[in-house]
Design a protein around this motif. Structure first.
Motif, PDB file in Angstrom:
ATOM      1  N   TRP A 136     -50.600 -40.154 -12.881  1.00 48.14           N
ATOM      2  CA  TRP A 136     -50.490 -39.947 -14.636  1.00 48.14           C
ATOM      3  C   TRP A 136     -52.131 -40.702 -15.242  1.00 48.14           C
ATOM      4  O   TRP A 136     -52.604 -40.287 -16.152  1.00 48.14           O
ATOM      5  CB  TRP A 136     -49.252 -40.538 -14.172  1.00 48.14           C
ATOM      6  CG  TRP A 136     -49.237 -40.688 -16.526  1.00 48.14           C
ATOM      7  CD1 TRP A 136     -48.824 -41.839 -16.829  1.00 48.14           C
ATOM      8  CD2 TRP A 136     -48.983 -39.651 -17.354  1.00 48.14           C
ATOM      9  NE1 TRP A 136     -49.319 -41.214 -18.432  1.00 48.14           N
ATOM     10  CE2 TRP A 136     -48.929 -39.770 -18.135  1.00 48.14           C
ATOM     11  CE3 TRP A 136     -48.975 -38.751 -17.065  1.00 48.14           C
ATOM     12  CZ2 TRP A 136     -48.602 -38.722 -19.219  1.00 48.14           C
ATOM     13  CZ3 TRP A 136     -48.753 -37.497 -17.955  1.00 48.14           C
ATOM     14  CH2 TRP A 136     -48.225 -37.777 -19.158  1.00 48.14           C
ATOM     15  N   ILE A 152     -50.453 -31.799 -14.576  1.00 45.40           N
ATOM     16  CA  ILE A 152     -49.352 -32.557 -13.793  1.00 45.40           C
ATOM     17  C   ILE A 152     -47.753 -31.248 -12.593  1.00 45.40           C
ATOM     18  O   ILE A 152     -48.021 -31.224 -11.787  1.00 45.40           O
ATOM     19  CB  ILE A 152     -48.560 -33.455 -13.637  1.00 45.40           C
ATOM     20  CG1 ILE A 152     -49.777 -34.975 -13.371  1.00 45.40           C
ATOM     21  CG2 ILE A 152     -47.567 -34.340 -12.516  1.00 45.40           C
ATOM     22  CD1 ILE A 152     -49.134 -35.887 -13.947  1.00 45.40           C
ATOM     23  N   SER A 167     -51.727 -33.359 -19.850  1.00 44.29           N
ATOM     24  CA  SER A 167     -52.005 -34.140 -18.667  1.00 44.29           C
ATOM     25  C   SER A 167     -50.972 -33.903 -18.039  1.00 44.29           C
ATOM     26  O   SER A 167     -50.071 -33.221 -16.376  1.00 44.29           O
ATOM     27  CB  SER A 167     -51.524 -35.795 -19.002  1.00 44.29           C
ATOM     28  OG  SER A 167     -52.887 -36.396 -19.484  1.00 44.29           O
ATOM     29  N   ARG A 168     -49.496 -33.391 -18.960  1.00 44.04           N
ATOM     30  CA  ARG A 168     -47.929 -33.380 -18.581  1.00 44.04           C
ATOM     31  C   ARG A 168     -47.934 -32.318 -18.000  1.00 44.04           C
ATOM     32  O   ARG A 168     -47.712 -31.787 -17.160  1.00 44.04           O
ATOM     33  CB  ARG A 168     -46.670 -33.509 -18.994  1.00 44.04           C
ATOM     34  CG  ARG A 168     -45.978 -33.236 -19.016  1.00 44.04           C
ATOM     35  CD  ARG A 168     -44.306 -33.641 -19.900  1.00 44.04           C
ATOM     36  NE  ARG A 168     -44.735 -35.305 -20.849  1.00 44.04           N
ATOM     37  CZ  ARG A 168     -45.125 -34.586 -21.429  1.00 44.04           C
ATOM     38  NH1 ARG A 168     -45.395 -34.334 -22.613  1.00 44.04           N
ATOM     39  NH2 ARG A 168     -45.396 -36.191 -22.412  1.00 44.04           N
ATOM     40  N   ASN A 219     -47.414 -42.749 -10.446  1.00 40.69           N
ATOM     41  CA  ASN A 219     -48.431 -43.552 -11.529  1.00 40.69           C
ATOM     42  C   ASN A 219     -49.407 -43.038 -11.539  1.00 40.69           C
ATOM     43  O   ASN A 219     -49.968 -43.631 -13.087  1.00 40.69           O
ATOM     44  CB  ASN A 219     -47.980 -44.574 -10.732  1.00 40.69           C
ATOM     45  CG  ASN A 219     -46.419 -44.967 -11.755  1.00 40.69           C
ATOM     46  OD1 ASN A 219     -45.811 -44.690 -12.908  1.00 40.69           O
ATOM     47  ND2 ASN A 219     -45.143 -46.073 -11.646  1.00 40.69           N
ATOM     48  N   GLU A 223     -51.113 -36.723 -23.561  1.00 38.93           N
ATOM     49  CA  GLU A 223     -50.307 -36.883 -22.930  1.00 38.93           C
ATOM     50  C   GLU A 223     -49.601 -35.241 -22.699  1.00 38.93           C
ATOM     51  O   GLU A 223     -48.806 -35.663 -21.220  1.00 38.93           O
ATOM     52  CB  GLU A 223     -49.183 -37.593 -23.512  1.00 38.93           C
ATOM     53  CG  GLU A 223     -49.311 -39.144 -23.148  1.00 38.93           C
ATOM     54  CD  GLU A 223     -49.343 -39.748 -23.889  1.00 38.93           C
ATOM     55  OE1 GLU A 223     -47.987 -39.169 -24.581  1.00 38.93           O
ATOM     56  OE2 GLU A 223     -49.444 -41.409 -23.865  1.00 38.93           O
ATOM     57  N   THR A 236     -55.285 -39.051 -14.325  1.00 37.90           N
ATOM     58  CA  THR A 236     -54.995 -37.668 -15.375  1.00 37.90           C
ATOM     59  C   THR A 236     -55.572 -37.615 -16.775  1.00 37.90           C
ATOM     60  O   THR A 236     -55.207 -37.261 -17.466  1.00 37.90           O
ATOM     61  CB  THR A 236     -53.521 -36.801 -14.844  1.00 37.90           C
ATOM     62  OG1 THR A 236     -53.133 -36.549 -13.704  1.00 37.90           O
ATOM     63  CG2 THR A 236     -53.682 -35.179 -15.847  1.00 37.90           C
TER      64      THR A 236
END
Length: 138
Positions: free
Chosen positions: A126, A61, A57-58, A123, A54, A129
């Motif tokens: 996310w 993005i 991924s954050r 969404n 996570e 990713t």
């Protein structure tokens, strides 16, 4: 002073990149301040992996996709998003420092998406990713 439109565009692009980097640093500093007071908690290996996925991924993005980085992972994510929706999307931070803007390329040019459609796109971005990072991690 630059009179050539290409030079002006290049100068504005450079300023835009500097502004994006400054915003990224500000978010990073806020995250550091918030994480200083966190107690140490023991979590399972799977939970740590999920947390790391996570976090990566954050970062992808918030930084790589918005900055237009030519990273192969970012390219794969954007291609999958384009395949899923049949549209090409652009992501950028507005100059006022608010949340990311999702723009769609259309025949009329680039248009800003309404909040409902933006939410659906973000969404799915996310999810894609997370899947991509999970597959590529050891």
């Amino acid at each position: 002073m630059a009179n050539n439109p290409a030079e002006i565009r290049n100068m504005l692009r450079t300023y835009g990149k500097q502004l994006t980097n400054a915003k990224r640093l500000a978010r990073f500093r806020r995250a550091l301040k918030m994480s200083e007071s966190v107690d140490v908690v023991t979590i399972s290996r799977q939970a740590r992996r999920r947390e790391l996925i996570e976090k990566i991924s954050r970062e992808i993005i918030e930084n790589l996709i918005v900055s237009g980085n030519e990273n192969p992972v970012v390219s794969d994510i954007l291609e999958q998003l384009e395949l899923d929706f049949g549209e090409r999307y652009l992501f950028e931070y507005p100059l006022d420092g608010s949340d990311v803007q999702v723009l769609k390329e259309s025949a009329e040019g680039v248009i800003d998406l309404p909040p409902e459609e933006k939410s659906v796109i973000m969404n799915r971005l996310w999810e894609i990713t997370l899947e991509k990072v999970d597959r590529t991690m050891l």
